[in-house]
Design an enzyme around this catalytic site. Structure first.
Site, mmCIF file in Angstrom:
data_model
loop_
_atom_site.group_PDB
_atom_site.id
_atom_site.type_symbol
_atom_site.label_atom_id
_atom_site.label_comp_id
_atom_site.label_asym_id
_atom_site.label_seq_id
_atom_site.Cartn_x
_atom_site.Cartn_y
_atom_site.Cartn_z
ATOM 1 N N HIS A 1 0.818 -1.213 0.000
ATOM 2 C CA HIS A 1 0.000 0.000 0.000
ATOM 3 C C HIS A 1 0.858 1.272 0.000
ATOM 4 O O HIS A 1 0.337 2.358 -0.273
ATOM 5 C CB HIS A 1 -0.968 0.013 1.196
ATOM 6 C CG HIS A 1 -0.302 0.212 2.537
ATOM 7 N ND1 HIS A 1 0.070 -0.845 3.341
ATOM 8 C CD2 HIS A 1 0.057 1.332 3.216
ATOM 9 C CE1 HIS A 1 0.589 -0.380 4.456
ATOM 10 N NE2 HIS A 1 0.595 0.951 4.408
ATOM 11 N N ASP B 1 0.109 -7.711 1.196
ATOM 12 C CA ASP B 1 0.519 -6.310 1.464
ATOM 13 C C ASP B 1 2.040 -6.195 1.497
ATOM 14 O O ASP B 1 2.626 -5.578 2.386
ATOM 15 C CB ASP B 1 -0.089 -5.787 2.763
ATOM 16 C CG ASP B 1 0.002 -4.261 2.881
ATOM 17 O OD1 ASP B 1 0.180 -3.596 1.828
ATOM 18 O OD2 ASP B 1 -0.070 -3.738 4.015
ATOM 19 N N SER C 1 4.969 2.211 8.028
ATOM 20 C CA SER C 1 4.586 1.083 7.157
ATOM 21 C C SER C 1 5.771 0.621 6.314
ATOM 22 O O SER C 1 6.440 1.426 5.657
ATOM 23 C CB SER C 1 3.444 1.515 6.231
ATOM 24 O OG SER C 1 2.279 1.748 6.982
#
Length: 588
Positions: free
Chosen positions: A316, A349, A432
């Site tokens: 993402h 992901d 992230s």
């Protein structure tokens, strides 16, 4: 009668006999008239009084009446003259005197012409006390020329005649008499009388000459004034200095320059197992990613996998680069480089990017996420809110926590299913794709999501950490990264069924039909070979209960294709155990 008259005459003194001393008289002593002034007992009283008055004092030639008058020192001092002394009452002749009873007490003293309290008239109880009228003193500062004492001697003291004393009323040579005072009112001579003041020496006058007591008194007073002024100045100076010192002590802790104590620095490197030691070994391999693309930009973290320039991060983070965006990589030392997307998988992901022409890379070692225990210390490194090289620490709070994130597209293609490691190390938007390392600085997870209201969310969709962070286990990330680097895509393990995502009961139920109206169970697939049919409910995987379809997907994707699984399947209320081998499906 003659005897009684003689006795009475002996008790009451006559002018020719010894007269008691009158306070305020010039001599203050008894004066006895000479024998020539005395008269026979038969002489009338007025004649005897006149004869006594005309008799001269012994050695002076002055009449008794003149010598017995009170002196006028108050006139010399400018004060009111004392009131005139009343003359004694004239006594009757012995012949005319009334007989006095012999048993009547005799007076002990003559009548007091001043009626001094508390005695007054003669009485039998006590003799009259000596009376001394106060001597008025001149005003302060009045100059008096030196001369003989002008004061009245004490009562009963015989004053010898002064040589060359001029007759009464004649001014002394060189003495300037002040103007006669105004007539005194009754009692005015007591106006300035202070009964509590220290008595002056008998007959002494206070003279305020240049070198006299007045000057010494003024000097003493001036000295006391100077001393009081000096004490006041000293008190003001001491108060000012004390206030300043107190202010400095309160604000700065002293009067001089403030020097704070500081501990000596620790020599040498930190322990490799400490957070500082772990951070020192991890930071060189961590990078910050800035991505721009069709749907906007993104911020995230990644870490170096190998010396070829491969960098692992979250899908993402670089998703917008799939549509022609750019990726800029910033290393720990501040160097920047452009990177390209090698491949990504939204279901896991995970994504891999690569930089070219960069030397001196520091790949991070990978650990074993299956060997992690709850409570193990961990360190998270990343760029939360674009604050690069941020280090936080915590522990592993839980393992195999099934989470899903994403789903913004609505068709389920962007939903990630992760059997995650849970940590309380603070993780925020920007972390992230960053590494979660163990106590030996080995990567055991990839930070991916944090808890948000409503469930787990990707870090770029949440406001901040609440102490619940989730990381993709590195064992799963390693397999996916290898497939992305080698093949550009990742494979997913499958059992060959379509699940009913709307089932709200326990377990995961096999749907009635598959995608596009096909069969819910893929013919010849692992599930078909294990005799799993539409409507069956899978309740356990390898003995671990499964609560929903999402949890079954997470459990399957935590394995590799070809791994064997033991499932518990219920059909019409009957449970049975089946074993199957996982198949493979390319991500599309």
């Amino acid at each position: 009668m003659a005897a009684d008259a003689s006795a009475k005459a002996a008790q009451v003194p006559e002018r020719g006999e010894a007269v008691p001393a009158i306070p305020g008289s010039r001599t203050g002593s008894s004066v006895e008239a000479p024998a020539s002034a005395r008269s026979a007992p038969g002489t009338p009283a007025p004649e005897r009084a006149e004869a006594a008055a005309e008799a001269p004092l012994p050695g002076t030639g002055e009449p008794v009446g003149t010598a017995s008058e009170p002196a006028a020192p108050s006139a010399l001092r400018g004060a009111a003259a004392p009131a005139a002394v009343p003359a004694p009452r004239a006594e009757a002749s012995p012949e005319a005197a009334a007989p006095v009873p012999t048993d009547r007490p005799r007076p002990l003293h003559a009548p007091d012409p001043y009626s001094t309290p508390p005695y007054g008239e003669p009485g039998p109880w006590a003799p009259a006390p000596p009376v001394q009228r106060p001597v008025p003193t001149p005003a302060h500062g009045t100059y008096l020329p030196p001369g003989p004492p002008l004061g009245t001697p004490a009562h009963g003291t015989h004053a010898p005649a002064q040589p060359g004393t001029p007759p009464h009323g004649t001014p002394a040579p060189g003495l300037v008499l002040p103007a006669p005072p105004a007539p005194a009112t009754p009692g005015a001579h007591w106006a300035r009388y202070d009964p509590w003041s220290a008595p002056a020496a008998p007959g002494a006058l206070v003279a305020d000459s240049v070198d006299g007591p007045g000057r010494r008194l003024r000097e003493r007073r001036a000295g006391r004034g100077r001393l009081a002024g000096a004490a006041l100045v000293l008190a003001l100076v001491a108060g000012t200095v004390g206030g300043y010192v107190g202010m400095r002590l309160e604000r700065h802790g002293g009067l001089g320059t403030v020097e704070l104590e500081q501990a000596a620095g620790e020599a040498g490197e930190r322990s490799p197992e400490s957070v500082a030691g772990i951070a020192a070994r991890t930071l060189p391999g961590v990078v910050t990613l800035h991505v721009s693309g069709g749907d906007g930009g993104a911020l995230g973290t990644g870490f170096v996998l190998d010396a070829r320039g491969h960098i692992l991060t979250n899908h993402h983070v670089v998703e917008s680069a799939e549509e022609g965006g750019t990726i800029r990589v910033t290393f720990n030392g501040g160097e920047t480089a452009r990177a390209r997307l090698v491949g990504g998988d939204p279901g896991y992901d995970l994504a891999v990017v690569k930089v070219s022409g960069v030397s001196g890379l520091s790949p991070l070692p990978l650990g074993d996420s299956d060997d992690v225990r709850v409570g193990d210390p961990v360190v998270a490194v990343g760029a939360p809110f674009d604050l690069a090289n941020t280090v936080t620490s915590g522990i592993i709070s839980a393992k195999e926590r099934p989470i899903t994130a994403g789903g913004e597209k609505g068709d389920g293609s962007d939903i990630s299913y992760v059997d995650a490691l849970q940590t309380d190390a603070p993780i925020n938007p920007g972390n992230s794709g960053g590494p979660l390392v163990d106590g030996r600085a080995r990567v055991i997870g990839i930070n991916s999501a944090i808890h948000a209201p409503g469930g787990p969310a990707r870090q770029d969709d949440s406001a901040g950490s609440v102490g619940l962070g989730f990381a993709i286990p590195v064992n799963q990330a390693k397999r996916v990264a290898e497939e992305l680097i080698n093949h550009g895509r990742a494979t997913h393990p499958v059992i060959g069924v379509t699940l009913d995502m709307g089932h709200d009961g326990e377990g995961a139920r096999v749907g009635g039909e598959g995608a596009g109206g096909g069969a819910a169970v893929t013919p010849g697939g692992p599930a078909d070979q294990a005799d799993i049919a539409s409507g069956d409910v899978i309740t356990e995987v390898d003995g671990v209960p499964v609560a929903s379809a999402e949890e079954l997907i997470i459990k399957i994707r935590s394995h590799r294709p070809g791994d064997r699984l033991d499932l518990t399947v219920e059909r019409d209320g009957d449970a049975r155990q089946v074993t199957l081998e996982l198949g493979s499906s390319d991500a599309s």
